[in-house]
Design an enzyme around this catalytic site. Structure first.
Site, mmCIF file in Angstrom:
data_model
loop_
_atom_site.group_PDB
_atom_site.id
_atom_site.type_symbol
_atom_site.label_atom_id
_atom_site.label_comp_id
_atom_site.label_asym_id
_atom_site.label_seq_id
_atom_site.Cartn_x
_atom_site.Cartn_y
_atom_site.Cartn_z
ATOM 1 N N GLU A 36 0.827 -1.208 0.000
ATOM 2 C CA GLU A 36 0.000 0.000 0.000
ATOM 3 C C GLU A 36 0.864 1.262 0.000
ATOM 4 O O GLU A 36 0.531 2.251 -0.659
ATOM 5 C CB GLU A 36 -0.955 -0.005 1.198
ATOM 6 C CG GLU A 36 -2.062 -1.041 1.114
ATOM 7 C CD GLU A 36 -3.007 -0.821 -0.066
ATOM 8 O OE1 GLU A 36 -3.013 0.283 -0.629
ATOM 9 O OE2 GLU A 36 -3.722 -1.766 -0.433
ATOM 10 N N TYR A 119 -6.761 6.059 4.292
ATOM 11 C CA TYR A 119 -6.874 5.052 3.234
ATOM 12 C C TYR A 119 -6.033 3.827 3.544
ATOM 13 O O TYR A 119 -6.507 2.690 3.484
ATOM 14 C CB TYR A 119 -6.466 5.621 1.863
ATOM 15 C CG TYR A 119 -6.261 4.503 0.873
ATOM 16 C CD1 TYR A 119 -7.348 3.896 0.271
ATOM 17 C CD2 TYR A 119 -4.990 3.978 0.633
ATOM 18 C CE1 TYR A 119 -7.185 2.810 -0.576
ATOM 19 C CE2 TYR A 119 -4.820 2.898 -0.217
ATOM 20 C CZ TYR A 119 -5.915 2.316 -0.817
ATOM 21 O OH TYR A 119 -5.752 1.225 -1.626
ATOM 22 N N ASP A 137 -10.374 4.792 -3.039
ATOM 23 C CA ASP A 137 -9.226 5.351 -3.751
ATOM 24 C C ASP A 137 -9.737 6.065 -4.995
ATOM 25 O O ASP A 137 -10.949 6.193 -5.211
ATOM 26 C CB ASP A 137 -8.199 4.265 -4.094
ATOM 27 C CG ASP A 137 -8.681 3.309 -5.188
ATOM 28 O OD1 ASP A 137 -9.886 3.324 -5.530
ATOM 29 O OD2 ASP A 137 -7.851 2.543 -5.703
ATOM 30 N N CYS A 202 -18.072 -3.657 -19.283
ATOM 31 C CA CYS A 202 -18.308 -3.334 -17.872
ATOM 32 C C CYS A 202 -19.515 -4.091 -17.330
ATOM 33 O O CYS A 202 -20.592 -4.075 -17.942
ATOM 34 C CB CYS A 202 -18.535 -1.829 -17.714
ATOM 35 S SG CYS A 202 -18.869 -1.335 -16.001
ATOM 36 N N CYS A 208 -25.551 1.656 -15.315
ATOM 37 C CA CYS A 208 -24.680 2.819 -15.126
ATOM 38 C C CYS A 208 -25.445 4.117 -15.395
ATOM 39 O O CYS A 208 -25.961 4.337 -16.505
ATOM 40 C CB CYS A 208 -23.464 2.731 -16.040
ATOM 41 S SG CYS A 208 -22.375 4.185 -15.974
#
Length: 289
Positions: A36, A119, A137, A202, A208
């Protein structure tokens, strides 16, 4: 909607996720923490070889804590933002001294470690230990902005707003929540990318909001644009750091003079490195800490 949305992302992720070291069975919490730190503003393909080298050399926090911080900075090499190496070393020292060398699983305890923000603390708790927390993120913010809010890109970051938006979608089941966090990141990284989204591939295409609205252009507030790198103080800092990493003896002031022609900018960059603890004065010149 939440359950259907999450199930769609989790099913897609489990079938399509990339084989990355930190996703493999048996990967340690320390490895997750290191990854990370390295992944902050650094592409995955540059992180993987450096991560493998790092964990081979320092497989535990105690191993890293036992060496001078300058060794961490030297090993960081081209990952950028070398202060992250100093913070990671400081975190390793704290984990060794306060937690018996075991990376904590609690977000509050993780936040108390040097260099760890919200985060990273949430990511380690979720991906290393399976805790249930929303993780946000840049990729996740983009997917939510498009699929849920119908905007072409997210507005400037807001921890309160962004975490609430992710929490509203997060499954109650802990394993599903961890997979959903990872799946949203993966979707934003390889499908719902910033410039040329692959909408036909997707899993959220049918629902969407951005696609349904005809892909309207984003007209909201924007975050500040980062200044160009070429000719910047950041570039000069990087050149000085490269000299220090390449030498195991002090680099003289005369040697640093050859790094950059503008003396005032060079001196300013060096002063910044000294103030940040990335360089120290030594007899005869300058070294890593």
């Amino acid at each position: 909607m939440r359950d259907t949305f999450a199930e769609t992302v989790v099913d897609w992720y489990r079938a399509n996720r990339r084989d990355l070291p930190w996703r493999r069975d048996g990967f340690t919490a320390w490895g997750t923490l290191v990854s990370e730190f390295m992944l902050q503003q650094t592409p995955v393909n540059r992180v993987i070889p450096r991560l493998e080298e790092w964990l081979e050399r320092w497989p535990t926090p105690a191993d890293l804590a036992a060496v001078p911080p300058g060794e961490a900075v030297r090993a960081w090499q081209s990952l950028g933002y070398p202060r992250r190496a100093l913070w990671l070393h400081a975190a390793a020292v704290a984990i060794t001294e306060r937690h018996g060398g075991v990376v904590p699983d609690d977000v509050t305890e993780l936040l108390a470690l040097p260099g760890i923000g919200d985060y990273t603390a949430r990511a380690v708790a979720v991906f290393a230990y399976g805790e249930r927390h929303p993780v946000v993120d840049t990729n996740i913010r983009r997917v939510i902005a498009r699929a849920v809010e119908g905007q072409g890109e997210p507005g400037p970051p807001s921890a309160r707003r962004d975490l609430a938006a992710m929490e509203a979608l997060l499954p109650d089941d802990r394993p599903a929540a961890a997979a959903f966090n990872a799946g949203m990141m993966e979707l934003g990284a390889i499908v719902c990318v910033a410039r040329t989204p692959r909408c036909d591939g997707c899993p959220l295409a049918a629902t969407c909001a951005w696609r349904a609205a005809g892909y309207p252009a984003y007209d909201g507030p924007r975050k500040a644009v980062q200044k160009k790198y070429e000719g910047s103080d950041r570039q000069v800092r990087g050149l000085i750091m490269a000299e220090l990493r390449a030498s195991h003896i002090p680099v003289t002031a005369a040697e640093l003079d050859g790094v950059w022609p503008d003396a005032a900018q060079r001196d300013r960059a060096l002063a910044g490195l000294l103030a940040d603890g990335l360089a120290v004065e030594a007899q005869g010149g300058y070294t890593l800490p």
